[in-house]
Design a protein around this motif. Sequence first.
Motif, PDB file in Angstrom:
ATOM      1  N   SER A  88       0.812  -1.066  -0.218  1.00  0.00           N
ATOM      2  CA  SER A  88      -0.019   0.077  -0.052  1.00  0.00           C
ATOM      3  C   SER A  88       0.902   1.363   0.051  1.00  0.00           C
ATOM      4  O   SER A  88       1.940   1.293   0.749  1.00  0.00           O
TER       5      SER A  88
ATOM      6  N   TYR B  19     -12.334  -3.408  -0.027  1.00  0.00           N
ATOM      7  CA  TYR B  19     -11.858  -4.577   0.572  1.00  0.00           C
ATOM      8  C   TYR B  19     -12.946  -5.225   1.827  1.00  0.00           C
ATOM      9  O   TYR B  19     -13.057  -4.256   2.482  1.00  0.00           O
TER      10      TYR B  19
ATOM     11  N   GLU C  92      -5.365  -0.233   3.336  1.00  0.00           N
ATOM     12  CA  GLU C  92      -4.876  -1.624   3.671  1.00  0.00           C
ATOM     13  C   GLU C  92      -4.320  -1.856   4.899  1.00  0.00           C
ATOM     14  O   GLU C  92      -4.449  -3.016   5.428  1.00  0.00           O
TER      15      GLU C  92
END
Length: 565
Positions: free
Chosen positions: A51, A121, A146
């Motif tokens: 990320s 996500y 993330e």
Amino acid sequence: MATKAYYPISEIGKGKVGFSKTRAIVEAAFYGNNVVKVNTLKEAYKLAKNSPGTIVTDMPVYRAEEIGLDSDAKVLLFNDGAITGRYAAARRIAGEPGVDCEALDKVAMDAVYDSRWKKMYHAEVYVGLDPEFMVKAHLLLPEGEENIMYSWMLNFQYMSDEYVKMYKNSKAVGDGKEADIYIFSDPQWSPVDHPGVNFDCLSDPAKKTLCYFNTDTNCACILGMRYFGEHKKGTLTMAWAIANRNGYASCHGGQKEYTLADGSKYVASVFGLSGSGKSTLTHAKHDGKYGVTVLHDDAFIINTDTCASVALEPAYFDKTADYPTGCPDNKYLLTVQNCSATLDEDGKIQLVTEDIRNGNGRAIKSKLWSPNRVDKVDSPVNSIFWIMKDPTIPPVVKLKGSALASVMGATLATKRSSAERLAPGVDPNKLVVVPYANPFRTYPLVNDYEKFKKLVEEKNVDCYIINTGDFMGKKVQPKDTIGILEKIVEGKAEFKKWGPFSDIEIMDWEGFVPDLNDADYLAQLKARMQDRVNEVSAFATEKGGYDALPEEALEALKKVVSELN
């Protein structure tokens, strides 16, 4: 299974378990064609590692394979920006007076709509580590976040083979009437005027952030908030609410079990805010005098019928201020937030801790940090310690009477924690009351009052106040508090009537004996006790009486004040 994720067609519909307006808005977002399911911790690690902005340190994750990672995993560092603490001002809780759920639902609707342009996500964890109490939680958040997702999966229990089996065999919480927890989060969100949306419903004075909880239906929406602690405490908020509905006392504190020389057990629970010393007391090893097992230092629940306790998290979300670079405890770090980094003499990337970059540097620490961890304590809890930072209270007093014991927890007085981001104009040095050291309650305060009162009244749990701050200008050291705890655990503590009080006893501790003939001290003590009377009186009227306590609670405090006159 413990909470409900799958529904027969006949159980889907209006007015049925798991179906409400807010939940319908939040849960639907998880099934969008822009959503990627993250099934394993290894996947989450790779996403977080790659990320943008992640600092991959050269510090190895200790015994990584036992945690569910590849053996070469490294400690990841990610920094949030200017905000490095929780922001209570953004919390809006469905059911509280003045909370406009209709308007908040529209804010959530538009936030979900705007998220369609992003890859999202979806991660899952278990909250609660024993078949007696396990709930499943889902988190949805956008690409670029993330590190939050990875830390969240580490902080709670990722879906390992062992825990998947345990969950399948676990007890249905609430007889199958509790649905999975769903949390929609977009840290990148900012308010944009759209038709039908009004941001006056936000409690954040700047109208830039929102933590919206509908705990009756186990869902939440977190907007504009980057700090991982919002997601950790937001998830615990939901789990504590489920526990509260199902016969448990929800605990923001630490618990440990002592095994004494004669083989007997003693279970102590300590309740305090971040920075109060609850972690220090929970993890104290007492120079090996006893066998000690630790349940957790931040989040657990007590069954008010059996008095057994269950941990909600495997890992620890700990401050890094007291752990310098190279400190042996740092080998247990998994992820780090809001710290700096530098190169050592070998050109390796190392952490720079001690809050040099900013206040409230944090880290997820492995369960392995405490070699004596357990996920459940079957032995009934023996004592409750309310940790206060009130300069008029001696290092320890014992409370008699269940009403006084519980209401003192409801008026737990302390100083602000550096983990908090305060609204403009709030004095960080003012002594504040945080009932039961839990600023994350989403249900009426009387629920906690009755549960802790039951533990004292029906289950014979002893109750104490310990002051870990200063007593009339003299700092209470950790060695004092630990020494006091040891005397109580060993049954050697000699408590006696304290001055005029009929329901408060004291144990003399060298250097901290209060002088009740000192007019100044007496005046300050009376003022602080009167503050508690005022707080409970205010509970009856503020927020439309949402947090009102029974009259007996107020009378127990008034009795203390009258005995000082």
